[in-house]
Design a protein around this motif. Sequence first.
Motif, PDB file in Angstrom:
ATOM      1  N   PRO A  83       1.000  -1.162  -0.106  1.00 31.91           N
ATOM      2  CA  PRO A  83       0.047  -0.037   0.171  1.00 31.91           C
ATOM      3  C   PRO A  83       0.823   1.342  -0.190  1.00 31.91           C
ATOM      4  CG  PRO A  83      -0.121  -1.044   2.424  1.00 31.91           C
ATOM      5  CD  PRO A  83       0.744  -1.692   1.303  1.00 31.91           C
ATOM      6  N   PRO A  87      -1.000   3.906  -4.227  1.00 35.91           N
ATOM      7  CA  PRO A  87      -2.112   4.953  -3.670  1.00 35.91           C
ATOM      8  C   PRO A  87      -3.537   4.629  -3.764  1.00 35.91           C
ATOM      9  CG  PRO A  87      -0.623   6.015  -5.238  1.00 35.91           C
ATOM     10  CD  PRO A  87      -0.378   4.481  -5.391  1.00 35.91           C
ATOM     11  N   ASP A  88      -4.430   4.853  -2.876  1.00 31.89           N
ATOM     12  CA  ASP A  88      -5.930   4.707  -2.993  1.00 31.89           C
ATOM     13  C   ASP A  88      -6.326   3.316  -2.785  1.00 31.89           C
ATOM     14  OD1 ASP A  88      -6.240   7.250  -3.402  1.00 31.89           O
ATOM     15  OD2 ASP A  88      -5.766   6.966  -5.441  1.00 31.89           O
ATOM     16  N   SER A  89      -5.334   2.322  -1.914  1.00 34.76           N
ATOM     17  CA  SER A  89      -5.506   1.214  -1.686  1.00 34.76           C
ATOM     18  C   SER A  89      -6.474   0.977  -0.651  1.00 34.76           C
ATOM     19  CB  SER A  89      -4.429   0.077  -1.546  1.00 34.76           C
ATOM     20  OG  SER A  89      -3.476   0.293  -2.317  1.00 34.76           O
ATOM     21  N   VAL A  90      -7.206  -0.206  -0.523  1.00 37.36           N
ATOM     22  CA  VAL A  90      -8.232  -0.363   0.620  1.00 37.36           C
ATOM     23  C   VAL A  90      -7.836  -1.583   1.434  1.00 37.36           C
ATOM     24  CG1 VAL A  90     -10.767  -0.877   1.239  1.00 37.36           C
ATOM     25  CG2 VAL A  90     -10.156   0.665  -0.515  1.00 37.36           C
ATOM     26  N   GLU A  91      -7.451  -1.546   2.718  1.00 38.36           N
ATOM     27  CA  GLU A  91      -6.867  -2.407   3.405  1.00 38.36           C
ATOM     28  C   GLU A  91      -8.226  -3.629   3.497  1.00 38.36           C
ATOM     29  OE1 GLU A  91      -4.486  -3.928   7.185  1.00 38.36           O
ATOM     30  OE2 GLU A  91      -5.429  -1.911   7.275  1.00 38.36           O
ATOM     31  N   TYR A  97      -4.244  -5.675   0.811  1.00 40.33           N
ATOM     32  CA  TYR A  97      -5.222  -4.524   0.118  1.00 40.33           C
ATOM     33  C   TYR A  97      -5.899  -4.876  -1.084  1.00 40.33           C
ATOM     34  CZ  TYR A  97      -2.634  -1.852   3.916  1.00 40.33           C
ATOM     35  OH  TYR A  97      -2.330  -1.540   5.292  1.00 40.33           O
ATOM     36  N   GLY A 100      -6.441   0.111  -6.036  1.00 41.25           N
ATOM     37  CA  GLY A 100      -5.748   1.280  -5.945  1.00 41.25           C
ATOM     38  C   GLY A 100      -5.555   1.833  -7.410  1.00 41.25           C
ATOM     39  N   ASP A 101      -4.569   2.863  -7.415  1.00 42.04           N
ATOM     40  CA  ASP A 101      -4.398   3.629  -8.535  1.00 42.04           C
ATOM     41  C   ASP A 101      -3.712   2.508  -9.778  1.00 42.04           C
ATOM     42  OD1 ASP A 101      -2.841   5.112 -10.693  1.00 42.04           O
ATOM     43  OD2 ASP A 101      -2.923   6.722  -9.298  1.00 42.04           O
ATOM     44  N   LYS A 104      -0.438   3.858 -11.492  1.00 41.18           N
ATOM     45  CA  LYS A 104       0.845   3.864 -10.965  1.00 41.18           C
ATOM     46  C   LYS A 104       1.086   2.275 -10.747  1.00 41.18           C
ATOM     47  CE  LYS A 104       3.498   5.324  -7.619  1.00 41.18           C
ATOM     48  NZ  LYS A 104       5.125   5.956  -8.001  1.00 41.18           N
ATOM     49  N   THR A 105       0.145   1.414 -10.608  1.00 44.36           N
ATOM     50  CA  THR A 105       0.652  -0.007 -10.364  1.00 44.36           C
ATOM     51  C   THR A 105       1.100  -0.569 -11.742  1.00 44.36           C
ATOM     52  OG1 THR A 105      -1.205  -0.207  -8.807  1.00 44.36           O
ATOM     53  CG2 THR A 105      -0.280  -2.351 -10.047  1.00 44.36           C
TER      54      THR A 105
END
Length: 186
Positions: A83, A87-91, A97, A100-101, A104-105
């Motif tokens: 994470p 960014p913007d990951s949810v646990e 997680y 997310g973005d 970016k990934t």
Amino acid sequence: MISEKLKKGHLLIAEPSILGDLSFNRSVILLADHNDEGSVGFILNKPLDYTLMDLVPEIESSFTIYNGGPVEQDNLYFIHSVPDLIPDSVEISNGIYWGGDFEKTRDLINSGEINKNNIRFFLGYTGWDANQLETEMNSNSWILIENSYKQKILQKSSSNFWKEKIMELGGEYLIWSNAPENPMLN
């Protein structure tokens, strides 16, 4: 080991009695979310014959794609353990997680900063409406266990995962560990 309360981050192990269901027969599912409105999970042990590069050509990676479940199989989902990089990951829980973005990934995979040990991709997901999973639990379709692997579950091989979990349960389950996937073919 066996938990009584459904909770995100736990594993659902398909009961041996789930036969003939191509999606769920011998499935191990990570429960990614569970609340009053329903539940979402990803099947961890059903690799597909696709790589990430097959589906997203701008990603130069041969990561295996998994069948996450029968819902929205035309969408790509991912879970990961980084994470701080995405960014913007949810646990989900235990250092795992969801999402997310994606741009970016993609860049992180192409640069080699993310590898197959810390991310897994799925086509589709498994979903249940409110109380549907509880009903299936009450009808003995699933065995609920804690995820003792934590984020290392992303490194877990899929080929014998269901069999390993069934053997760990022991007792009446041991006979099923060596049974053919389709007993009619025996």
